[in-house]
Design a protein around this motif. Structure first.
Motif, PDB file in Angstrom:
ATOM      1  N   ALA A  72       0.834  -1.202   0.000  1.00  0.00           N
ATOM      2  CA  ALA A  72       0.000   0.000   0.000  1.00  0.00           C
ATOM      3  C   ALA A  72       0.868   1.251   0.000  1.00  0.00           C
ATOM      4  O   ALA A  72       1.846   1.352   0.756  1.00  0.00           O
ATOM      5  N   LEU A  73       0.510   2.218  -0.862  1.00  0.00           N
ATOM      6  CA  LEU A  73       1.269   3.470  -0.949  1.00  0.00           C
ATOM      7  C   LEU A  73       0.702   4.530  -0.006  1.00  0.00           C
ATOM      8  O   LEU A  73       1.408   5.455   0.387  1.00  0.00           O
ATOM      9  N   TRP A  74      -0.564   4.403   0.345  1.00  0.00           N
ATOM     10  CA  TRP A  74      -1.213   5.317   1.283  1.00  0.00           C
ATOM     11  C   TRP A  74      -2.453   4.627   1.848  1.00  0.00           C
ATOM     12  O   TRP A  74      -2.706   3.455   1.544  1.00  0.00           O
ATOM     13  N   TRP A  75      -3.230   5.334   2.646  1.00  0.00           N
ATOM     14  CA  TRP A  75      -4.443   4.765   3.208  1.00  0.00           C
ATOM     15  C   TRP A  75      -5.368   4.357   2.072  1.00  0.00           C
ATOM     16  O   TRP A  75      -5.618   5.115   1.127  1.00  0.00           O
ATOM     17  N   THR A  76      -5.896   3.111   2.151  1.00  0.00           N
ATOM     18  CA  THR A  76      -6.772   2.656   1.078  1.00  0.00           C
ATOM     19  C   THR A  76      -7.729   1.594   1.605  1.00  0.00           C
ATOM     20  O   THR A  76      -7.396   0.837   2.519  1.00  0.00           O
ATOM     21  N   GLN A  77      -8.917   1.566   1.037  1.00  0.00           N
ATOM     22  CA  GLN A  77      -9.894   0.534   1.363  1.00  0.00           C
ATOM     23  C   GLN A  77     -10.748   0.273   0.132  1.00  0.00           C
ATOM     24  O   GLN A  77     -11.264   1.206  -0.487  1.00  0.00           O
ATOM     25  N   GLY A  78     -10.887  -1.001  -0.225  1.00  0.00           N
ATOM     26  CA  GLY A  78     -11.749  -1.381  -1.335  1.00  0.00           C
ATOM     27  C   GLY A  78     -11.128  -1.244  -2.705  1.00  0.00           C
ATOM     28  O   GLY A  78     -11.728  -1.657  -3.703  1.00  0.00           O
ATOM     29  N   ASN A  79      -9.930  -0.659  -2.785  1.00  0.00           N
ATOM     30  CA  ASN A  79      -9.265  -0.520  -4.081  1.00  0.00           C
ATOM     31  C   ASN A  79      -8.533  -1.807  -4.433  1.00  0.00           C
ATOM     32  O   ASN A  79      -7.613  -2.214  -3.730  1.00  0.00           O
ATOM     33  N   GLN A  80      -8.920  -2.435  -5.524  1.00  0.00           N
ATOM     34  CA  GLN A  80      -8.349  -3.709  -5.937  1.00  0.00           C
ATOM     35  C   GLN A  80      -6.862  -3.534  -6.244  1.00  0.00           C
ATOM     36  O   GLN A  80      -6.500  -2.659  -7.034  1.00  0.00           O
ATOM     37  N   PRO A  81      -5.971  -4.340  -5.622  1.00  0.00           N
ATOM     38  CA  PRO A  81      -4.529  -4.110  -5.783  1.00  0.00           C
ATOM     39  C   PRO A  81      -4.048  -4.122  -7.223  1.00  0.00           C
ATOM     40  O   PRO A  81      -3.161  -3.342  -7.590  1.00  0.00           O
ATOM     41  N   ASP A  82      -4.621  -4.996  -8.075  1.00  0.00           N
ATOM     42  CA  ASP A  82      -4.089  -5.078  -9.440  1.00  0.00           C
ATOM     43  C   ASP A  82      -4.471  -3.876 -10.300  1.00  0.00           C
ATOM     44  O   ASP A  82      -3.994  -3.738 -11.423  1.00  0.00           O
ATOM     45  N   LYS A  83      -5.319  -2.974  -9.747  1.00  0.00           N
ATOM     46  CA  LYS A  83      -5.600  -1.732 -10.466  1.00  0.00           C
ATOM     47  C   LYS A  83      -4.597  -0.644 -10.119  1.00  0.00           C
ATOM     48  O   LYS A  83      -4.622   0.442 -10.688  1.00  0.00           O
ATOM     49  N   LEU A  84      -3.735  -0.960  -9.124  1.00  0.00           N
ATOM     50  CA  LEU A  84      -2.575  -0.124  -8.797  1.00  0.00           C
ATOM     51  C   LEU A  84      -2.944   1.287  -8.386  1.00  0.00           C
ATOM     52  O   LEU A  84      -2.139   2.203  -8.496  1.00  0.00           O
TER      53      LEU A  84
END
Length: 492
Positions: free
Chosen positions: A424-436
């Protein structure tokens, strides 16, 4: 002290959970005189789980599972791992191997004939039991070595269930005093395994000089194993202090010694007659009279052997981890001899070995594999397959957790998604990792499928319509086949 107690209790609870989840079928232990592993299970009741676990380790949960390869003393557990059976069952750790003059509680015992009784939780088909004792000069402050032991006696069995022979009469030496260890080994008939039980004893003897000769071995038999191997077997001799070993004579000349009741002569030739005899040697060096001789004529070697070996028997799991699977099986039989075994995984040959065990280190964690084994004789004939064995490897405790759509991640958190690792590059939730979008791909040389809503850093490689493209700089939503931000680098 409070924090230490809490940690120890937590460790004990985790160990309990681990055993409940992974415990395999158990087998047996020496109940009388009390073996070290049986004492461990008893002290779990008197000391409590945490203190008993600290003293004995995982054996408190499974005293019947001290299992390793058979073949002792020539084979079997490694030196320093004899008490734990080399941890071979995957359930027993190496705490049981710790050794000093005062660490273990001892059973008071006198020399002479003593009864040794087993308790079986799975009474396997049995080949034999054999018992050993530490030599007079052994050092109790050092890890146990096979050179510390000498043979007391061997109890042969007919291949039936172990429960048909619960108690054995063992002649304990009267020529030593104080702390000694008696090792009982139970050889299973239809696998490559044995069970190892150490008994810590305090011998209380009046030491006398031994001048009594052992009795001569009886019922000597010679059996042809291959054109160039003969196996000699016999019934045990009796002696007031116990038999140390047996000497083998072929055509009147000594060819070797053994601590067991069998000896394989590998230096014979086809179509020749040999005579064998055996004598027993006790701990004082006294030799018995020679046994009756037995003769055998080896078969004439055939010009060509077209008969395949028997299939390997009882392929089973010895140990499994996230990145390894340890297999064992019973030996195949063939008149010309077994050259090697071929190991198959999911129907494909992956390796070969001359042993009856194999460790596959090319597996992935949390994955199910199907194994079989075939035997190959010296003429190249291949046996039918062994039984099929399905094994699921354990999850890698060091692997990153799988990404979850409802979890919150902050900068630096690492996850696994569709087999690839991301950070993770910053706070994130629900963002699919392969969409970067908020994620950095960590897995090297990975080609992702291009997605319209994904953000790609310069250097990212994607697959689009069967072709590979590399991003020249950061991009999102630009079609690889139509945009100059993407560089075509080849077909898939």
């Amino acid at each position: 002290m409070v924090w230490k107690s809490v940690c120890m209790a937590a460790a004990a609870l985790l160990c309990t959970i681990w055993f409940q989840a992974d415990r395999a079928e158990a087998h047996g232990y020496i109940k009388s005189p009390e073996s070290r592993s049986y004492k461990a299970s008893l002290e779990k009741q008197t000391l409590g789980y945490t203190l008993a676990f600290e003293k004995y380790g995982s054996v408190i949960n499974s005293p019947q599972s001290v299992e390793g390869l058979k073949g002792f003393p020539a084979g079997g557990p490694a030196d320093g791992r004899i008490a734990s059976g080399n941890g071979g069952s995957g359930q027993i750790d190496f705490v049981l191997d710790q050794q000093s003059a005062s660490r273990w509680n001892k059973v008071n015992l006198t020399g002479g004939v003593q009864a040794f009784t087993w308790n079986y939780t799975a009474p396997h088909a049995t080949a034999k039991w054999h018992y050993y004792i530490t030599k007079k000069e052994w050092d109790p402050s050092k890890p146990l070595s096979r050179n510390d032991f000498e043979l007391l006696t061997t109890v042969p069995h007919d291949g039936s269930a172990a429960s048909n022979n619960l108690t054995h009469q063992v002649n304990v030496p009267t020529d030593r005093n104080g702390y000694h260890i008696i090792l009982g080994v139970w050889d299973v008939a239809d696998t490559a395994n044995a069970f190892y039980q150490v008994i810590d004893v305090n011998l209380q003897n009046s030491v006398l000089e031994d001048k009594e000769l052992p009795t001569a071995p009886s019922n000597v038999k010679a059996t042809e194993k291959t054109f160039t191997e003969v196996e000699v077997s016999w019934n045990p001799s009796a002696d007031n202090t116990g038999v140390k070993e047996y000497a083998l004579l072929r055509n009147g000349e000594r060819i070797g010694t053994t601590g067991s009741l069998t000896y394989t002569d590998k230096n014979v030739e086809p179509n020749k007659t040999y005579s064998y005899a055996v004598k027993a040697i006790d701990h004082a060096g006294n030799e018995s009279p020679l046994s009756a001789e037995v003769s055998i004529t080896t078969a004439e070697a055939s010009a060509e052997d077209k008969t395949p070996p028997s299939p390997p028997q009882n392929l089973h799991l010895m140990n499994v981890a996230a990145e390894s699977v340890e297999l064992m099986w019973g030996a195949s039989e063939d008149l010309s001899g077994i050259r090697e075994y071929h190991i198959y995984r999911d129907g494909i040959k992956i390796s070969q070995t001359t042993s009856t065990s194999y460790t596959d280190t090319t597996v992935s964690s949390n994955t199910t594999y199907s194994y079989t084994v075939k035997a190959v004789d010296t003429y190249g004939n291949i046996s039918d397959s062994s039984n099929l064995l399905d094994v699921t490897t354990k999850e890698d405790p060091e692997a990153n957790p799988e990404w979850k759509v409802d979890a919150v991640y902050t900068a630096g958190d690492k996850v696994t998604y569709l087999g690839n690792e991301y950070e993770a590059l910053w706070w994130t939730q629900g963002n699919q990792p392969d969409k970067l979008n908020g994620w950095k791909l960590l897995t090297q040389n990975t080609i992702l499928f291009w997605q319209e809503g994904a953000a790609y850093a310069g250097g990212s490689i994607v697959e689009y319509e069967g072709k590979k493209y590399r991003a020249k700089w950061w991009t999102m939503g630009e079609n690889p086949a139509a945009s100059t931000v993407w560089e075509y680098i080849g077909d898939m």
